[in-house]
Design a protein around this motif. Structure first.
Motif, PDB file in Angstrom:
ATOM      1  N   LEU A 196       0.959  -0.901  -0.214  1.00 11.08           N
ATOM      2  CA  LEU A 196       0.144  -0.057   0.019  1.00 11.08           C
ATOM      3  C   LEU A 196       0.675   1.420  -0.375  1.00 11.08           C
ATOM      4  CD1 LEU A 196      -2.645   0.934   0.616  1.00 11.08           C
ATOM      5  CD2 LEU A 196      -2.584   0.558   2.812  1.00 11.08           C
ATOM      6  N   LEU A 197       1.573   0.962   0.943  1.00  9.15           N
ATOM      7  CA  LEU A 197       2.578   2.712   0.388  1.00  9.15           C
ATOM      8  C   LEU A 197       3.649   2.985  -0.640  1.00  9.15           C
ATOM      9  CD1 LEU A 197       4.044   2.297   4.508  1.00  9.15           C
ATOM     10  CD2 LEU A 197       1.954   3.667   3.519  1.00  9.15           C
ATOM     11  N   VAL A 198       4.496   1.403  -0.766  1.00 12.97           N
ATOM     12  CA  VAL A 198       5.105   1.838  -1.931  1.00 12.97           C
ATOM     13  C   VAL A 198       4.043   2.181  -3.328  1.00 12.97           C
ATOM     14  CG1 VAL A 198       7.099   0.227  -3.188  1.00 12.97           C
ATOM     15  CG2 VAL A 198       6.822   0.028  -0.812  1.00 12.97           C
ATOM     16  N   ASP A 199       3.557   1.481  -3.186  1.00 11.54           N
ATOM     17  CA  ASP A 199       2.405   1.673  -4.852  1.00 11.54           C
ATOM     18  C   ASP A 199       1.646   3.176  -4.440  1.00 11.54           C
ATOM     19  OD1 ASP A 199       3.222  -0.971  -5.493  1.00 11.54           O
ATOM     20  OD2 ASP A 199       2.019  -2.245  -5.113  1.00 11.54           O
ATOM     21  N   GLY A 200       1.274   2.882  -3.841  1.00  9.32           N
ATOM     22  CA  GLY A 200       0.041   3.916  -3.302  1.00  9.32           C
ATOM     23  C   GLY A 200       1.163   5.025  -2.406  1.00  9.32           C
ATOM     24  N   LEU A 201       0.868   5.864  -1.202  1.00 15.87           N
ATOM     25  CA  LEU A 201       1.597   7.573  -1.279  1.00 15.87           C
ATOM     26  C   LEU A 201       2.726   7.288  -1.625  1.00 15.87           C
ATOM     27  CD1 LEU A 201       0.617   7.459   2.826  1.00 15.87           C
ATOM     28  CD2 LEU A 201       0.419   9.179   0.572  1.00 15.87           C
ATOM     29  N   GLY A 202       3.944   6.454  -1.120  1.00 15.95           N
ATOM     30  CA  GLY A 202       4.841   5.997  -1.272  1.00 15.95           C
ATOM     31  C   GLY A 202       5.440   6.385  -2.618  1.00 15.95           C
ATOM     32  N   HIS A 203       4.708   6.696  -3.997  1.00 15.81           N
ATOM     33  CA  HIS A 203       4.611   6.301  -5.435  1.00 15.81           C
ATOM     34  C   HIS A 203       6.407   6.414  -6.154  1.00 15.81           C
ATOM     35  CE1 HIS A 203       5.746  10.455  -3.416  1.00 15.81           C
ATOM     36  NE2 HIS A 203       6.213  10.014  -4.830  1.00 15.81           N
ATOM     37  N   CYS A 204       6.673   5.014  -5.398  1.00 21.66           N
ATOM     38  CA  CYS A 204       7.915   4.676  -5.515  1.00 21.66           C
ATOM     39  C   CYS A 204       7.741   4.449  -7.122  1.00 21.66           C
ATOM     40  CB  CYS A 204       8.226   3.330  -4.901  1.00 21.66           C
ATOM     41  SG  CYS A 204       8.240   3.639  -3.506  1.00 21.66           S
ATOM     42  N   ALA A 205       7.074   3.997  -7.859  1.00 20.99           N
ATOM     43  CA  ALA A 205       7.289   3.076  -9.174  1.00 20.99           C
ATOM     44  C   ALA A 205       7.375   4.762 -10.192  1.00 20.99           C
ATOM     45  CB  ALA A 205       5.860   2.813  -9.791  1.00 20.99           C
TER      46      ALA A 205
END
Length: 427
Positions: A196-205
């Motif tokens: 949830l954090l990587v794909d959402g808030l963190g927008h790592c992609a």
């Protein structure tokens, strides 16, 4: 059908197309409100908002160097020109002070401003759309409790036709998938929190994926690596150029402190991200690390081994670089240097930049260094952009690659140094 009928039919098709385009592009404005008092928000909600805003790296993009927090003005370089980050303080004229929570939520999840104009996808609403109602409300409460700053962002400098916003509507049709994502029942809570954090808030992609010709993340290439502000954002889904496999402990340390004892220090666009992550609960960072490590296409033990280069005589560039390294770098990075023996900093042999397939990050590190950050002097490195010319930096890079990596030599880096120096000076 006669000619008149053909013209009527064509006109009808065009009219229908324009009507469809208008329906896609038009969004009604949301009425302005009087800025709410910071005291009107629940204290716990504001504390949660600080966590949400840090996880979203909002201050990183919405604060120009030397400027007031969240007041915008930071230039964001794109292949299509420069976009300037907007003011998200609660100033009613130049910020979001007149925005209701509904207007804020629409911007975060759909990329539509309060007045109805479309936001450029440099703002990662394609990822923020996955935020929960609670997270959106918390971020709103926190931002609306900041000090208002009257500051207007400069006009964007984009190529035609992207200097007009309507094409963004069609971009959204291709890349915006709104709404929350279901948890994966086959995974534990920590993994799902990390996703949830990587794909959402963190927008790592957004940084760690290659982009297509119109600036969208390439389909099926998430986390394959990208380029941001002239720096390589390494792939997150493969062991890549790491000299040692990443462990969860090492990755958590890197994300929270900007350095890992067996990998090196964060720099460039990643450094402020680690400073934000240092402020959030450690369990958030542990969840991020758990999910990132699960993305590996191959286990670390199956990583492609380094290609050992047969001993050879040093090239003239490497010889010149050795002299420069002895003069400017050995005090910190040479064998037996205090930074390594006392400060427990890793050898350059562990550096991802030194072992990468491209000299890009090694060049950028020498050009720009790492800014001083208060008491955290151990992550400091001076910039050499005004000390050495392009040829000398290319020589240094050649020497470091030869002396500290078992991988093949890079091609001459002088053209890349000249290119990056020009791009950096334009930011």
């Amino acid at each position: 059908m006669n000619r008149r009928g053909l013209w009527i039919g064509a006109a009808a098709i065009i009219a229908a197309g324009l009507a469809a385009a208008a329906a896609i592009m038009y969004r009604p404005p949301i009425a302005p409100i009087a800025p709410p008092s910071p005291d009107s928000f629940d204290a716990q909600l504001k504390r949660e908002g600080a966590r949400v805003v840090a996880l979203g790296d909002c201050i990183v993009c919405h604060t120009v160097k030397g400027g007031r927090p969240f007041a915008g003005g930071l230039p964001l370089a794109t292949p299509f020109g420069t976009i300037y980050a907007t003011n998200i303080t609660p100033d009613p004229q130049t910020g979001i002070g007149a925005w209701s929570e509904a207007a804020f939520a629409r911007a975060v999840r759909h990329g539509i401003s309060r007045d109805g104009h479309l936001l450029y996808p440099a703002f990662p609403y394609v990822h923020f759309t996955r935020m929960s109602d609670r997270d959106v409300a918390a971020a709103y409460a926190y931002l609306m409790s900041r000090e208002p700053v009257q500051a207007s962002a400069p006009a964007n400098e984009l190529i035609f036709p992207l200097n007009f916003r309507p094409p963004v509507a069609f971009w959204n049709l291709l890349f915006l998938r709104t709404g929350l994502r279901e948890a994966d029942a086959s995974q534990d809570a920590q993994w799902n929190r990390g996703k949830l954090l990587v794909d959402g808030l963190g927008h790592c992609a957004s940084c760690h994926s290659p982009l297509n010709a119109i600036g969208g993340e390439k389909a099926g290439r998430a986390f394959d690596g990208g380029v941001v502000d002239g720096w390589e954002a390494p792939p997150l889904n493969a062991p890549g150029s790491a000299a040692k496999p990443w462990t969860k402990t090492q990755l958590v340390a890197y994300l929270r402190t900007g350095r890992a004892s067996e990998h090196g220090a964060a720099a460039g666009p990643m450094l402020p991200v680690t400073r934000d992550l240092a402020t959030v609960p450690v369990e958030d960072v542990e969840a991020i690390a758990t999910y990132i490590l699960s993305l590996q296409k191959r286990a670390p033990s199956e990583a492609t081994p380094a290609v050992h280069v047969a001993a050879r005589e040093a090239t003239p560039a490497e010889q010149r670089g050795a002299v420069l390294f002895s003069a400017s770098c050995a005090q910190c990075h040479g064998p037996g240097s205090p930074m390594q023996t006392i400060g427990e900093r890793p050898t350059l042999a562990f550096s991802t930049a030194v072992n990468s397939g491209t000299p890009r990050n090694a060049v950028q590190m020498i050009l720009n260094g790492i800014d001083w950050n208060g008491a955290d002097a151990m992550n400091y490195m001076p910039a050499f952009t005004s000390v050495y010319d392009d040829r000398q930096i290319a020589d240094l890079v050649a020497y470091v690659r030869d002396a500290y990596s078992t991988r093949p030599a890079w091609p001459d880096a002088e053209p890349l140094v000249a290119q990056l120096r020009k791009e950096d000076s334009a930011r």
